[in-house]
Scaffold this motif. Structure first.
Motif, PDB file in Angstrom:
ATOM      1  N   ASP A 177      50.344  -3.560 -27.867  1.00 24.46           N
ATOM      2  CA  ASP A 177      50.892  -5.099 -27.220  1.00 24.46           C
ATOM      3  C   ASP A 177      51.724  -4.708 -25.875  1.00 24.46           C
ATOM      4  O   ASP A 177      51.786  -5.420 -25.060  1.00 24.46           O
ATOM      5  N   ASN A 178      51.996  -3.257 -25.796  1.00 25.15           N
ATOM      6  CA  ASN A 178      53.152  -3.033 -24.765  1.00 25.15           C
ATOM      7  C   ASN A 178      52.413  -2.172 -23.523  1.00 25.15           C
ATOM      8  O   ASN A 178      52.151  -1.122 -23.836  1.00 25.15           O
ATOM      9  N   VAL A 179      52.092  -2.927 -22.458  1.00 23.99           N
ATOM     10  CA  VAL A 179      51.469  -2.312 -21.528  1.00 23.99           C
ATOM     11  C   VAL A 179      52.695  -2.114 -20.506  1.00 23.99           C
ATOM     12  O   VAL A 179      53.474  -2.928 -20.076  1.00 23.99           O
ATOM     13  N   ILE A 180      52.547  -0.705 -20.027  1.00 25.41           N
ATOM     14  CA  ILE A 180      53.438  -0.317 -18.918  1.00 25.41           C
ATOM     15  C   ILE A 180      52.689   0.022 -17.871  1.00 25.41           C
ATOM     16  O   ILE A 180      51.525   0.692 -17.837  1.00 25.41           O
ATOM     17  N   TYR A 181      52.858  -0.584 -16.465  1.00 23.75           N
ATOM     18  CA  TYR A 181      52.249  -0.168 -15.312  1.00 23.75           C
ATOM     19  C   TYR A 181      52.942   0.912 -14.677  1.00 23.75           C
ATOM     20  O   TYR A 181      54.287   0.900 -14.190  1.00 23.75           O
TER      21      TYR A 181
ATOM     22  N   ILE B 171      56.170  -0.344  -0.315  1.00 29.90           N
ATOM     23  CA  ILE B 171      56.923  -0.516  -1.732  1.00 29.90           C
ATOM     24  C   ILE B 171      56.148   0.302  -2.671  1.00 29.90           C
ATOM     25  O   ILE B 171      55.007   0.662  -2.703  1.00 29.90           O
ATOM     26  N   VAL B 172      57.166   1.046  -3.376  1.00 31.45           N
ATOM     27  CA  VAL B 172      56.632   1.785  -4.436  1.00 31.45           C
ATOM     28  C   VAL B 172      57.586   1.502  -5.521  1.00 31.45           C
ATOM     29  O   VAL B 172      58.815   1.702  -5.448  1.00 31.45           O
ATOM     30  N   THR B 173      57.065   1.052  -6.722  1.00 29.51           N
ATOM     31  CA  THR B 173      57.831   0.448  -7.685  1.00 29.51           C
ATOM     32  C   THR B 173      57.924   1.737  -9.075  1.00 29.51           C
ATOM     33  O   THR B 173      57.307   2.632  -8.869  1.00 29.51           O
ATOM     34  N   ARG B 174      58.910   1.424  -9.833  1.00 28.37           N
ATOM     35  CA  ARG B 174      59.215   2.219 -10.919  1.00 28.37           C
ATOM     36  C   ARG B 174      58.154   1.866 -11.854  1.00 28.37           C
ATOM     37  O   ARG B 174      57.384   0.806 -11.449  1.00 28.37           O
ATOM     38  N   TYR B 175      58.090   2.491 -13.121  1.00 29.94           N
ATOM     39  CA  TYR B 175      57.229   1.653 -14.027  1.00 29.94           C
ATOM     40  C   TYR B 175      57.678   0.372 -14.377  1.00 29.94           C
ATOM     41  O   TYR B 175      58.726   0.181 -14.491  1.00 29.94           O
ATOM     42  N   LEU B 176      56.572  -0.290 -14.620  1.00 26.44           N
ATOM     43  CA  LEU B 176      56.930  -1.926 -14.721  1.00 26.44           C
ATOM     44  C   LEU B 176      56.233  -2.522 -16.173  1.00 26.44           C
ATOM     45  O   LEU B 176      55.048  -1.969 -16.379  1.00 26.44           O
TER      46      LEU B 176
END
Length: 129
Positions: A115-119, A59-64
């Motif tokens: 406040d907005n963390v992107i993984y 599994i590889v995700t997009r930015y979350l």
């Protein structure tokens, strides 16, 4: 790829298809009795003793977003065992398999507001038990 997972003790599947990115893949492997050892006869022919097959989903995700990241891992982390439901690309049939989670990794990327963390794309493997 359409992929649904549920924690081992959960009743309902969660569709994580919209989290997936390019690079997600399904592997189908033969399990041999002689796995890890080269076995050949007197003629030098390799002898395979295939006793089963197994699936592995990378599994590889997009930015979350933080919420999406926590949602995904709320299904993956309660128990190392989980169920996966997907269409097998090799047979075209739906599979429902008991699997275990492999190594997981992620990397935080910050937006301009703290406040907005992107993984950055999470990467993990789930392997059939």
């Amino acid at each position: 790829m359409n992929l649904k997972i549920k924690s081992y003790n959960s009743k309902n599947y969660v569709d994580i298809s919209n989290y997936l990115a390019e690079g997600s893949k399904i592997g189908w492997y033969d399990v041999s009795k002689n796995s890890g050892r080269e076995v050949s006869n007197a003629n030098g022919d390799m002898i395979l003793n295939v006793i089963n097959d197994k699936y592995r989903i990378d599994i590889v995700t997009r930015y979350l977003s933080k919420e999406e990241f926590l949602h995904l891992f709320s299904e993956i982390t309660p128990n190392p065992r989980l169920y996966a439901k997907f269409e097998c690309p090799f047979t075209g049939k739906e599979k429902e398999l008991l699997m275990y989670r492999g190594d997981r990794n992620s990397e935080e990327k910050w937006e301009k507001s703290i406040d907005n963390v992107i993984y950055k794309g999470v990467s993990l493997a789930i392997i059939q038990i």
